[in-house]
Write a protein that holds these residues in place. Structure first.
Motif, mmCIF file in Angstrom:
data_model
loop_
_atom_site.group_PDB
_atom_site.id
_atom_site.type_symbol
_atom_site.label_atom_id
_atom_site.label_comp_id
_atom_site.label_asym_id
_atom_site.label_seq_id
_atom_site.Cartn_x
_atom_site.Cartn_y
_atom_site.Cartn_z
ATOM 1 N N SER A 80 0.862 -1.184 0.000
ATOM 2 C CA SER A 80 0.000 0.000 0.000
ATOM 3 C C SER A 80 0.895 1.230 0.000
ATOM 4 N N LEU A 81 0.304 2.373 -0.314
ATOM 5 C CA LEU A 81 1.078 3.615 -0.382
ATOM 6 C C LEU A 81 1.809 3.870 0.940
ATOM 7 N N HIS A 219 1.662 16.881 -3.097
ATOM 8 C CA HIS A 219 0.799 15.708 -3.290
ATOM 9 C C HIS A 219 -0.533 15.976 -2.589
ATOM 10 N N GLU A 222 -4.327 11.851 -2.773
ATOM 11 C CA GLU A 222 -3.856 10.715 -3.577
ATOM 12 C C GLU A 222 -4.636 9.442 -3.258
ATOM 13 N N THR A 223 -4.888 9.208 -1.954
ATOM 14 C CA THR A 223 -5.647 8.017 -1.560
ATOM 15 C C THR A 223 -6.815 8.421 -0.654
ATOM 16 N N GLU A 226 -5.702 9.099 2.965
ATOM 17 C CA GLU A 226 -5.118 10.417 3.235
ATOM 18 C C GLU A 226 -6.200 11.491 3.359
ATOM 19 N N HIS A 256 -1.612 14.495 -8.213
ATOM 20 C CA HIS A 256 -2.500 13.330 -8.138
ATOM 21 C C HIS A 256 -3.981 13.724 -8.157
ATOM 22 N N ASN A 282 -0.664 6.032 -10.056
ATOM 23 C CA ASN A 282 -2.000 5.781 -9.502
ATOM 24 C C ASN A 282 -2.418 4.330 -9.700
ATOM 25 N N SER A 287 -4.089 3.548 -6.212
ATOM 26 C CA SER A 287 -4.674 4.715 -5.542
ATOM 27 C C SER A 287 -6.078 5.010 -6.056
ATOM 28 N N SER A 318 7.575 4.628 -7.947
ATOM 29 C CA SER A 318 6.135 4.350 -8.035
ATOM 30 C C SER A 318 5.664 4.366 -9.482
#
Ligand code: ZN
Length: 446
Positions: A80-81, A219, A222-223, A226, A256, A282, A287, A318
Motif C-alpha cells: 500500500s502507499l 501531493h 492521492e488516496t 489520506e 495526483h 496511480n 490509488s 512508483s
C-alpha cells in the motif's frame, strides 16, 4: 549558432496544424522561423538536419517526479502507499549520501530526457544538507535540461524538519539558484503531503514562494486514507483545507488529485490551479483513477472554466519508468475505462496536457516563433508506428520513449540520433548499479 530542421512533420500545437512536411529554424536559444514545405533559399543555418520520417513536437513537460528514487525501483509491488513510503522509500531516502543523490539524479534525468522531457519538475526530498540539493541542480545544469526543483519538506512525522530550517533553505535556493542556467533552473515550494505539514509553515513557505513568483507543488488527495486523515484532523478535505489557508491559486500544483469532491473540483477551477496527473503511479499503487475528463470539462458550480491538467511520471519508485509517451497513452486509456466513453480523451487533447498545459503550469516555453526552442523529435520510421494513419494518434498510441531521437532545450541539442550528448551513459549506469546496491544494504532494506 543556428540549426535548420527540415523535411519534418510538424505537430506544433493542435491537430488542425499538423504540417506533413515543413521546417523550423532555431537561432541561438529561440525559434526564428516555422514554415510549411521547403525552406526559402535565403534561410541559412550553421547546421542542417534532414528529419525525414520524423515528427517535431513541443518539448514534453514531466510535471512531477522524484529523481532520487531512481535508486528505489521495484519496491512498490504489492504494497500500500503508506507501507511503501514508511518501510522502504523514507528509509532509503534517509540513507542517501551526496554522491548517491548526484548519481541517482543524473541517471533519472537521462531517463527523463530519453522519455521526451525537456522540462522536469523534481519534487526533491532529501533534506540533509544544502549539498544534497545543489547536486541535483548541478546535474540538470550539466545536462542542459530545464528543471523546476520543488524543494520538498515536512515539519511533522518521520524525518521532520524544523520550520526555520525549511524556510532558510528555501530562501537560500531562491537566492542562489532561481533563474540560473539562462533561466532553465527554477525553484518551487514543495510541501510533501497535507498531513505532514503544519498550517503555519504552509502559509509562510507559500508566501515566500509568491514573493519570488514561484510555484507551490504538493501531493494532494492521492488516496482515500489520506483524505480521511485530513478530514479527521481539520474537519475539511485536503483541497478545502488548503483553500482555507489561502494556498490555492494559479501558482498551485495539486499532484495526483485522485479523490476529489465536487466542492474541491470547483475550488481548483475557481483558483486556476493545476492538477498534475500521474496515471502510472496511480495504477501501480492502486490509488484510484483521477477524474481527468471531468476536470477538463467546464465546471458548472463556479465560473465556467475547466481545471488546467498537466502530466507527470511520478518517481521511478512508483512508476518504474520516466517515459512521458507512456504516460500520455495511459492517460487516454484510463479515462476511457473510467468513463466508459471511447471519446473521453482525443489524442490532441492528451498531447496538449503533456505540452501546452505543462508549459503553462511550469512557465516553460511552447512552440511558436520567438519562443525559447524546447523541442522533441520522434523517429517514426519504426515497425510499431508505420504506416501512419493519423499523426496525433500515432504519437499517443504508438510512439515510445525509445523513439525519442533528438531533444533540444533552449536551442541546444542535448540528444541526437538517440544518444545523450556529452555523457558516458554506460559508465554512469555501471556506477549507479553499484551505488544503489550499497544504499539498499546500508538502509537495512536488502
Ligand atoms: Zn510523487
Amino acid at each position: 549558432m543556428s540549426l535548420l530542421i527540415h523535411n519534418v512533420t510538424l505537430a506544433p500545437g493542435s491537430p488542425d496544424h499538423v504540417v506533413p512536411r515543413g521546417y523550423v529554424l532555431i537561432q541561438g536559444d529561440r525559434i526564428a522561423a516555422i514554415g510549411a514545405g521547403t525552406p526559402p533559399h535565403n534561410l541559412a543555418a550553421d547546421q542542417v538536419l534532414d528529419a525525414a520520417h520524423k515528427v517535431l513536437l513541443p518539448g514534453l513537460v514531466n510535471a512531477h517526479t522524484h529523481l532520487e528514487q531512481t535508486f528505489m525501483r521495484g519496491y512498490s509491488a504489492n504494497r500500500s502507499l503508506l507501507d511503501w513510503l514508511k518501510n522502504y522509500i523514507w528509509k532509503l531516502q534517509a540513507a542517501m549520501d551526496v554522491d548517491d543523490v548526484r548519481l541517482a539524479t543524473t541517471l533519472g534525468l537521462v531517463e527523463a530526457m530519453r522519455g521526451g522531457a525537456t522540462t522536469v519538475v523534481d519534487h526533491h526530498k532529501v533534506p540533509f544538507s544544502a549539498r544534497h540539493t545543489d547536486v541535483v541542480l548541478q546535474a540538470a545544469q550539466a545536462l542542459g535540461v530545464r528543471l523546476v526543483l520543488a524543494r520538498a519538506w515536512a515539519d511533522r512525522g518521520t524525518n521532520a524538519e524544523s520550520p526555520a530550517s525549511i524556510l532558510a533553505d528555501l530562501a537560500r535556493l531562491f537566492s542562489e539558484w532561481q533563474g540560473m542556467a539562462n533561466g532553465r533552473i527554477h525553484i518551487a515550494n514543495g510541501p510533501l503531503v497535507p498531513w505532514r505539514c503544519s498550517p503555519e509553515t504552509l502559509r509562510q513557505t507559500t508566501a515566500l514562494a509568491r514573493r519570488h513568483g514561484a510555484i507551490t507543488h504538493c501531493h494532494m488527495n492521492e488516496t482515500q486514507a489520506e483524505v480521511a486523515m485530513t478530514l479527521r484532523e481539520t474537519g475539511l478535505r485536503p483541497i478545502e483545507w488548503f483553500a482555507s489557508l489561502g494556498l490555492l491559486g494559479s501558482d498551485f500544483h495539486a499532484v495526483h488529485a485522485v479523490w476529489l469532491s465536487d466542492q474541491e473540483v470547483a475550488l481548483l477551477a475557481e483558483h486556476g490551479a493545476t492538477v498534475i496527473h500521474c496515471p502510472a503511479a496511480n495504477m501501480i499503487l492502486a490509488s484510484g483513477v483521477a477524474p481527468i475528463a471531468r476536470l477538463l470539462s467546464p465546471q458548472p458550480a463556479g465560473p465556467v472554466r475547466s481545471v488546467n491538467v498537466a502530466l507527470g511520471t511520478d518517481g521511478p519508485a512508483s512508476n518504474d519508468g520516466q517515459d512521458m509517451l507512456e504516460v500520455m497513452r495511459l492517460t487516454a486509456y484510463l479515462q476511457r475505462v473510467a468513463t466508459l466513453d471511447p471519446q473521453a480523451m482525443a489524442p490532441g487533447q492528451v498531447i496538449a496536457l503533456a505540452t501546452a498545459n505543462g508549459a503553462h503550469a511550469t512557465g516553460s516555453p511552447c512552440f511558436a516563433v520567438g519562443d525559447k526552442a524546447d523541442l522533441v523529435l520522434l523517429d517514426f520510421d519504426a515497425a510499431h508506428i508505420q504506416p501512419v494513419g493519423d499523426v496525433w494518434a500515432s504519437v499517443v498510441y504508438n510512439a515510445r520513449g525509445s523513439d525519442v531521437d533528438t531533444l533540444i532545450v533552449d536551442g541546444q541539442v542535448l540528444m541526437r540520433d538517440k544518444r545523450v550528448l556529452g555523457l558516458d551513459e554506460a559508465a554512469l549506469i555501471a556506477e549507479c548499479r553499484e551505488r544503489a546496491a550499497h544504499l539498499a544494504r546500508r538502509s537495512g532494506i536488502a
